[in-house]
Scaffold this motif. Sequence first.
Motif, short mmCIF file in Angstrom:
data_model
loop_
_atom_site.label_atom_id
_atom_site.label_comp_id
_atom_site.label_asym_id
_atom_site.label_seq_id
_atom_site.Cartn_x
_atom_site.Cartn_y
_atom_site.Cartn_z
N PHE A 227 0.91 -1.31 0.33
CA PHE A 227 -0.21 -0.27 -0.30
C PHE A 227 0.72 0.85 -0.22
N ALA A 228 1.68 1.46 0.65
CA ALA A 228 2.67 2.39 0.56
C ALA A 228 3.38 2.39 -0.57
N CYS A 229 4.07 1.95 -1.28
CA CYS A 229 4.11 1.41 -2.93
C CYS A 229 3.07 1.81 -3.42
N ALA A 230 1.49 1.74 -3.90
CA ALA A 230 1.23 2.42 -4.29
C ALA A 230 0.59 4.47 -4.23
N LEU A 231 0.67 4.57 -2.58
CA LEU A 231 0.97 5.71 -2.73
C LEU A 231 1.95 6.08 -3.61
N LEU A 232 3.37 6.01 -2.75
CA LEU A 232 4.23 6.65 -3.98
C LEU A 232 4.42 6.42 -5.42
N SER A 233 3.41 5.26 -6.13
CA SER A 233 3.30 5.74 -7.40
C SER A 233 2.03 6.42 -7.84
N VAL A 234 1.08 6.92 -6.77
CA VAL A 234 0.54 7.95 -7.01
C VAL A 234 1.34 8.80 -6.99
N ALA A 235 1.84 9.32 -5.89
CA ALA A 235 2.51 10.44 -6.38
C ALA A 235 3.45 10.44 -7.62
N ARG A 236 3.75 9.53 -7.62
CA ARG A 236 4.88 9.38 -9.26
C ARG A 236 6.37 10.02 -8.55
#
Length: 387
Positions: A227-236
Amino acid sequence: MAMLARYRMQVGDLVRQDPVLAVALVLAVLSCLVVPPDAGYLSYVDLRTLGMLFSLMTVMAGLSRLGVFSAACRGLLAVARGPRRLALALTLLAFFSSMLITNDVALVTFVPLALLALGALGSERLTCFTVVMMTIAANLGSMFTPVGNPQNLYLCSASHLPLADFLLLMLPYTVGALVLLVVAVGVFGRVADARLGDGDAPERTDGTPSAAARVPLARVLPWLVVFACALLSVARLLPFEVTVVAAIAVGFVADRGALAHVDYALLVTFVAFFVFVGNMGRIEVVDGVIAGLVSGHELAVAVGASQVLSNVPAAILLSGFTSNWQALIVGTNLGGLGTLIASMASLISYKQVALVLPRAKGRYLALFTVWNVVFLAALLVLHALLP
């Protein structure tokens, strides 16, 4: 004949179970007849959106199967006292949790537990009111973040809007929604059933233990990392491919059932709409007409289209004909209010109420429609007042 009958039955089941997917497939196929498949189709599909959707749905399925969300809800119910406080606690739980776990996951998880807890009070009216508030709360809370619902994830990706700008754009509407929810529950939660006093507490039942069940941290941690990776991906800040690989890897190692519980129909729906919108954009006359209708009226058109298509398909369809991303983001989020299908997540609550309180379906629909119209009107007024 037997094969044809079986085929018709399968098609009928698809339409009944997922009408949005059925419509998307029909539109995609029809558009392919007008614009035959070629190399241009490769540019239609937004792989970033699909990858992020898949990753987030896998994480939410994994955490849900571990009982994380149920434990959180049971812990809240254990300390809530009085019908109005219980209604407010459930509403706020749906509102804030949907920002991170999406509106549909919040409703799938918390509405059944809410129905169980509210059932101990014996008030059909209060139960319907509270579930309506929870549904509105989940749809409005989810609009604050890109990961709150599918259309936000897509529009944030397609618009390349920085995360901070997205949050600032939706902040006034989120704060306004929170104020409206607290006032509505505070005033009408008591009116919903005058027989119940604020001092009354719901009786304990086997389904709502006073203490939340323990969830093993070691099993939760891998999903939190994804989930943390997903948030980082959303923030590019992290390539989305890394998040997808991480979700698949954790799924295979920790819980393959989570991968099976991903809503693949939603992913196919996105692909079908991508194909349809891409093909419409290549038909010059159609592109010009639709763009002309949408231009300058993005928010109003998005709200209106959401009432009949639901806001996720509306976001995908309209995104092909306008570059006013901010109006489209606000419009499709506010457009989740209104009809029962304006946000498909709202159907989750309705089905749960229909299952537990079948004789209350009419009352629930009436309350749902009235309160959705009230909230939609209030937030549109807020939009008009904003600079």
